[in-house]
Motif scaffolding. Structure first.
Motif, PDB file in Angstrom:
ATOM      1  N   GLY A  56       0.783  -1.226   0.000  1.00 60.10           N
ATOM      2  CA  GLY A  56       0.000   0.000   0.000  1.00 60.10           C
ATOM      3  C   GLY A  56       0.813   1.273   0.000  1.00 60.10           C
ATOM      4  O   GLY A  56       0.264   2.358   0.177  1.00 60.10           O
ATOM      5  N   HIS A  98      -2.578   3.272   1.159  1.00 57.91           N
ATOM      6  CA  HIS A  98      -3.724   2.458   1.549  1.00 57.91           C
ATOM      7  C   HIS A  98      -3.351   1.523   2.697  1.00 57.91           C
ATOM      8  O   HIS A  98      -2.205   1.107   2.818  1.00 57.91           O
ATOM      9  CB  HIS A  98      -4.249   1.636   0.373  1.00 57.91           C
ATOM     10  CG  HIS A  98      -4.946   2.457  -0.674  1.00 57.91           C
ATOM     11  ND1 HIS A  98      -4.272   3.275  -1.548  1.00 57.91           N
ATOM     12  CD2 HIS A  98      -6.266   2.570  -0.994  1.00 57.91           C
ATOM     13  CE1 HIS A  98      -5.152   3.859  -2.362  1.00 57.91           C
ATOM     14  NE2 HIS A  98      -6.356   3.446  -2.036  1.00 57.91           N
ATOM     15  N   GLU A  99      -4.336   1.233   3.498  1.00 55.87           N
ATOM     16  CA  GLU A  99      -4.199   0.287   4.598  1.00 55.87           C
ATOM     17  C   GLU A  99      -5.146  -0.893   4.352  1.00 55.87           C
ATOM     18  O   GLU A  99      -6.163  -0.746   3.680  1.00 55.87           O
ATOM     19  CB  GLU A  99      -4.553   0.955   5.939  1.00 55.87           C
ATOM     20  CG  GLU A  99      -3.669   2.134   6.312  1.00 55.87           C
ATOM     21  CD  GLU A  99      -2.323   1.709   6.869  1.00 55.87           C
ATOM     22  OE1 GLU A  99      -2.113   0.484   7.033  1.00 55.87           O
ATOM     23  OE2 GLU A  99      -1.504   2.605   7.135  1.00 55.87           O
ATOM     24  N   GLU A 112      -4.307  -3.938   0.767  1.00 57.47           N
ATOM     25  CA  GLU A 112      -3.765  -2.598   0.622  1.00 57.47           C
ATOM     26  C   GLU A 112      -2.980  -2.427  -0.679  1.00 57.47           C
ATOM     27  O   GLU A 112      -2.508  -1.335  -0.997  1.00 57.47           O
ATOM     28  CB  GLU A 112      -2.863  -2.265   1.815  1.00 57.47           C
ATOM     29  CG  GLU A 112      -1.584  -3.113   1.905  1.00 57.47           C
ATOM     30  CD  GLU A 112      -1.778  -4.389   2.721  1.00 57.47           C
ATOM     31  OE1 GLU A 112      -2.885  -4.953   2.671  1.00 57.47           O
ATOM     32  OE2 GLU A 112      -0.811  -4.814   3.375  1.00 57.47           O
TER      33      GLU A 112
END
Length: 534
Positions: A56, A98-99, A112
């Motif tokens: 991510g 992103h997670e 992610e």
């Protein structure tokens, strides 16, 4: 291929050289899954490069030999020579885009992993880009911020006080309107209060910092401007920003949505191929791309090997296409694997928008626009399409024809579903795509060109060379469907290509990008970013 439509001289084959590598893996080093690169993208100027990984994260690189304000250019012009330095990039910054998430309504884990990155128009020296995972798109602003520090206190504790009160001479002018215990001494308001007690030590215990810029140092700050979520039921496979600078599209298996950068709460559905009964589903959307200069035009590809060109002016819901590009299989050549290997994994518009490059598992194809232009059909690999011509490709290049006898094995170990990307040079004279054994292939697509080079993502890229493929090959219909995997063999460990070189299916080069203005290619081999120039 000449994007302006004029006759072009056949370019000579390029001599590719190693430039640099980031994240090179040491011998025997185990690669973490989160470090594997999953997206690569140059910006329009070529001065910045962005990569995304399965963890991510987005990593930005900056070109170090760029010409600023024409200073170096004037020097070079005065010397009547060009710089001999090859293009180099340096690490700029990185941020967590992103997670991992969990959709409790669908009991679905959302990875992610960064699927796509797209650069947007810059403003006020700030960089903007879009990044997406399977479900959520984010709009990022990356800007340099001057470092600020606490340098002074506007209440100086060293000055004498009496009974906890600070003398009038020691109070800054901006604070003389209020008393020490918080009561206002403005006669017009008459709101003084004697009920508040002092802090221990009096007013001198209150320290008010002053934040000032103490140096010329700066740091890069990435800030998420907007999040575009809850618009896709299926995994997002493409994002593409429009030439108008105001809108972009996102595509999943069944729908394409149109977004406005300023509005994250809603999107407009422009393509929907979902049937009323999912049992009637015959094809899915695999990639989508806006035209580079016409804001009303876009194209998307499907799992059946077709490309549809859409015009947003015709209808709000683009359920019909303006033009369809597809290549029909010869009669009797269809097999069990035909639909799988014909699925297009990536499409790209050429710089001028006249040509479309597409990649399926076996080939690379190009579409073009002069109606009287002679069609070149060189075999399946990657294909170039001309948007002004008929439905057939202008040129087709072989990539994986040597794997045709092994389609059964590739199907069993899922390698046949690998999605390779493709890219074009800025002048439109060459195309490139990835392959197995961490190799990528560069083809000349101008008329009369026989350039076909295979390079390996190592510091010695020219170890492997590919011959010009034969004109005719056996059709897939002639292959036996009953081939079984050899007893005791591990097909993932490799095989032999058409030139006798061994190849490894477990190492694959899926992602690469061509510099928009120079013959420079960035490609991802696992967690390593390799760069080459010619």
């Amino acid at each position: 291929m000449d994007d302006e439509g004029g006759a072009a001289m056949t370019p000579e084959g390029l001599d590719w050289k190693f430039s640099q590598v980031f994240g090179e893996r040491a011998a025997g080093e185990e690669v973490q899954e989160v470090d594997i690169i999953s997206a690569i993208e140059f910006d329009k100027t070529g001065n910045h490069l962005a990569t995304g990984d399965r963890g991510g994260r987005v990593v930005l690189f900056e070109k170090t030999d760029r010409v600023d304000h024409g200073v170096h250019r004037r020097v070079l012009e005065g010397m009547d020579c060009s710089s001999s330095r090859h293009p180099e990039f340096r690490y700029k910054t990185e941020f967590q885009s992103h997670e991992p998430e969990f959709d409790y309504l669908k009991s679905l884990e959302i990875e992610e992993k960064i699927n796509k990155i797209r650069w947007c128009q810059t403003a006020n020296s700030a960089m903007f880009l879009l990044s997406t995972n399977d479900k959520t798109i984010k709009f990022w602003k990356v800007q340099e911020k001057k470092i600020k520090q606490i340098s002074n206190l506007n209440v100086e504790p060293s000055r004498p006080t009496s009974n906890g009160f600070i003398s009038s001479s020691n109070v800054p002018t901006s604070f003389k309107a209020c008393s020490a215990n918080g009561g206002c001494i403005d006669n017009r308001l008459s709101c003084r209060s004697n009920n508040l007690s002092f802090l221990p030590g009096g007013i001198t215990s209150l320290r008010l910092p002053m934040v000032v810029v103490t140096s010329h140092e700066s740091s890069l700050l990435a800030r998420c401007r907007r999040t575009y979520a809850h618009a896709h039921d299926y995994h997002i496979n493409s994002i593409s920003n429009n030439s108008d600078g105001e809108t972009f599209i996102s595509a999943d298996d069944l729908r394409i949505n149109l977004w406005n950068f300023e509005i994250s709460s809603q999107s407009f559905n422009i393509v929907d191929v979902k049937p009323a009964n999912m049992e009637d589903l015959t094809e899915v959307i695999t990639s989508a791309e806006f035209h580079p200069s016409h804001c009303n035009m876009l194209a998307y590809s499907s799992s059946k090997g077709s490309i549809r060109l859409l015009d947003l002016r015709q209808s709000a819901l683009c359920d019909t296409h303006s033009k369809l590009f597809e290549e029909n299989e010869p009669p009797g050549s269809k097999s069990f694997f035909t639909d799988i290997i014909s699925s297009i994994s990536d499409i790209k518009f050429a710089k001028g928008g006249r040509y479309i490059l597409s990649r399926d598992y076996m080939t690379l194809k190009v579409m073009s626009d002069a109606l009287n232009e002679r069609t070149l059909h060189l075999m399946r690999f990657s294909v170039l399409w001309d948007i002004n011509m008929g439905s057939g490709p202008v040129a087709t290049f072989q990539v994986h024809e040597h794997l045709r006898p092994k389609l059964c094995d590739l199907y069993e170990n899922d390698s046949i579903f690998d999605k390779f990307e493709c890219c074009l040079s800025g002048d439109g004279q060459r195309v490139a795509t990835g392959s197995y054994s961490n190799t990528f292939r560069v083809f000349g697509c101008s008329e009369g060109s026989s350039e076909a080079t295979t390079l390996e993502a190592t510091k010695n890229p020219a170890r492997r060379q590919i011959q010009t493929p034969p004109r005719f090959l056996r059709s897939p219909g002639n292959q036996s469907h009953g081939v079984n995997k050899r007893e005791g063999s591990d097909y993932n460990s490799g095989g032999v290509d058409m030139n006798g070189n061994t190849f490894d299916l477990s190492t694959k080069l899926l992602h690469l990008a061509w510099h928009p203005n120079e013959n420079s290619i960035a490609c991802a081999a696992s967690n390593s970013l390799y760069m080459y120039y010619a």
